[in-house]
Write an enzyme that holds these catalytic residues in place. Structure first.
Site, PDB file in Angstrom:
ATOM      1  N   ASN A   9      16.231  29.898 -54.896  1.00 20.70           N
ATOM      2  CA  ASN A   9      15.373  31.000 -54.455  1.00 20.70           C
ATOM      3  C   ASN A   9      14.007  30.761 -55.090  1.00 20.70           C
ATOM      4  O   ASN A   9      13.822  31.018 -56.273  1.00 20.70           O
ATOM      5  CB  ASN A   9      15.964  32.335 -54.922  1.00 20.70           C
ATOM      6  N   LYS A  11      11.342  32.295 -54.697  1.00 20.19           N
ATOM      7  CA  LYS A  11      10.538  33.519 -54.862  1.00 20.19           C
ATOM      8  C   LYS A  11       9.116  33.267 -54.334  1.00 20.19           C
ATOM      9  O   LYS A  11       8.966  32.526 -53.362  1.00 20.19           O
ATOM     10  CB  LYS A  11      10.518  33.982 -56.315  1.00 20.19           C
ATOM     11  N   HIS A  95      17.925  41.276 -52.505  1.00 21.45           N
ATOM     12  CA  HIS A  95      17.668  40.759 -53.854  1.00 21.45           C
ATOM     13  C   HIS A  95      17.174  41.910 -54.731  1.00 21.45           C
ATOM     14  O   HIS A  95      16.473  42.818 -54.246  1.00 21.45           O
ATOM     15  CB  HIS A  95      16.616  39.648 -53.775  1.00 21.45           C
ATOM     16  N   GLU A  97      14.855  42.130 -56.738  1.00 24.52           N
ATOM     17  CA  GLU A  97      13.392  42.305 -56.722  1.00 24.52           C
ATOM     18  C   GLU A  97      12.962  43.076 -55.480  1.00 24.52           C
ATOM     19  O   GLU A  97      12.011  43.854 -55.529  1.00 24.52           O
ATOM     20  CB  GLU A  97      12.699  40.930 -56.830  1.00 24.52           C
ATOM     21  N   GLU A 167      24.340  39.127 -58.881  1.00 26.52           N
ATOM     22  CA  GLU A 167      23.197  38.853 -59.744  1.00 26.52           C
ATOM     23  C   GLU A 167      22.944  40.058 -60.647  1.00 26.52           C
ATOM     24  O   GLU A 167      22.259  41.010 -60.239  1.00 26.52           O
ATOM     25  CB  GLU A 167      21.946  38.592 -58.891  1.00 26.52           C
ATOM     26  N   GLY A 173      15.770  36.017 -64.369  1.00 27.26           N
ATOM     27  CA  GLY A 173      14.463  35.640 -64.904  1.00 27.26           C
ATOM     28  C   GLY A 173      14.264  36.023 -66.356  1.00 27.26           C
ATOM     29  O   GLY A 173      13.146  35.995 -66.854  1.00 27.26           O
ATOM     30  N   SER A 212      19.570  33.406 -64.408  1.00 26.79           N
ATOM     31  CA  SER A 212      19.287  32.425 -65.462  1.00 26.79           C
ATOM     32  C   SER A 212      20.300  31.279 -65.512  1.00 26.79           C
ATOM     33  O   SER A 212      20.675  30.843 -66.604  1.00 26.79           O
ATOM     34  CB  SER A 212      19.151  33.128 -66.820  1.00 26.79           C
TER      35      SER A 212
HETATM   36  C1  PEP Z   1      17.070  34.858 -58.574  1.00 27.96           C
HETATM   37  O1  PEP Z   1      15.877  34.988 -58.347  1.00 27.96           O
HETATM   38  O2  PEP Z   1      17.885  35.117 -57.684  1.00 27.96           O
HETATM   39  C2  PEP Z   1      17.502  34.384 -59.891  1.00 27.96           C
HETATM   40  C3  PEP Z   1      18.760  34.315 -60.155  1.00 27.96           C
HETATM   41  O3  PEP Z   1      16.485  34.041 -60.763  1.00 27.96           O
HETATM   42  P1  PEP Z   1      16.669  33.250 -62.165  1.00 27.96           P
HETATM   43  O4  PEP Z   1      17.605  32.088 -61.897  1.00 27.96           O
HETATM   44  O5  PEP Z   1      15.295  32.795 -62.517  1.00 27.96           O
HETATM   45  O6  PEP Z   1      17.253  34.209 -63.131  1.00 27.96           O
END
Ligand code: PEP
Length: 251
Positions: A9, A11, A95, A97, A167, A173, A212
């Site tokens: 992803n 972003k 997501h 976000e 998630e 992040g 992460s």
């Molecule tokens: C994501 O944006 O779906 C995500 C898991 O980000 P990160 O791996 O940076 O935590």
């Protein structure tokens, strides 16, 4: 036996020149890997670039959002059919976000899920609790409500052509990863909940972990029985890191 899937992803990161190098590195790094599936979900303006660089390879591509409407006066929105024009396979829906920063409710996420499937796109439907929710002991309740927005509304059969991504918001992040046991517990919960509706769909359902994931922790996470791969944010922007995670998904 479920096949593992690793999805990047991106972003709101990338530029034409840096994408070119990133995609080249990913293509070269995963070319020989045959035991798992790979994809990148890129910003809309780069779908054409992803399509021209990835077509015919073992890396699929997709988007990070879509409009639930097919067309109309929705300035700034992108219709499902616009994504299929660029041969997208996947679209990320719900997501955290989008839920948090853009106030997307379960209702909106479920409408987007349906619109994606109607257009022939595979939704990657995200669920996950915040830190406050985890600490209040309501992780399962939160995840169940998010999941039910598609499971109860459209039935388990709708999940046959979908991916669920667990998630935990506190792990996205932040550098904090759920431990393999913490993630496994929620993945098993999701699978059991789907199994209450349809055991066969539950058995075949691809449930990704996101939050992460890095080269150093991917193998352990992907080794858990109900974790079928990962949705990768930050680490998908560095080809060596993303390729290392893709390798961890190999048998
Ligand atoms: C994501 O944006 O779906 C995500 C898991 O980000 P990160 O791996 O940076 O935590």
């Amino acid at each position: 036996m479920r096949r593992k899937l690793v999805v990047g992803n991106w972003k709101m990161y990338g530029r034409l020149a840096t994408n070119q190098a990133l995609l080249q590195g990913v293509l070269e790094g995963v070319r020989e890997l045959r035991d798992a599936d790979y994809a990148v979900c890129v910003p809309y303006p780069y779908l054409s670039q992803a399509q021209s660089m990835l077509q015919g390879s073992n890396v699929a591509w997709g988007a990070q959002n879509l409009s639930p409407q097919e067309e109309g006066a929705f300035t700034g929105a992108v219709a499902p059919g616009m994504l299929t024009d660029f041969a997208c396979s996947y679209v990320i829906i719900g997501h955290s976000e989008r839920r948090g920063l853009f106030h997307e409710s379960n209702e909106i996420a479920s409408a987007k899920f349906a619109a994606a499937q109607k257009a022939g796109l595979k939704p990657i439907f995200c669920v996950g609790e915040t830190l406050v929710e985890r600490e209040s002991g309501i992780t399962e309740q939160v995840v169940a409500t998010q999941l039910d927005a598609v499971l109860v509304r459209f039935g388990a059969q709708a999940l046959k052509e979908a991916v669920i991504a667990y998630e935990p918001v506190w792990a996205i992040g932040t550098g904090k990863t759920a431990s393999p046991d913490q993630a496994q517990a929620v993945h098993a919960f999701i699978r059991q909940r789907v199994a209450q509706h349809d055991a066969q769909v539950a058995q075949g359902l691809c449930i990704l972990y996101g939050g992460s994931v890095k080269a150093g922790n991917a193998a352990e996470l992907f080794g858990m029985p109900d974790i079928d791969g990962g949705l990768i944010g930050g680490a998908s922007l560095v080809s060596d890191d993303f390729v290392a995670i893709c390798r961890a998904a190999q048998k």
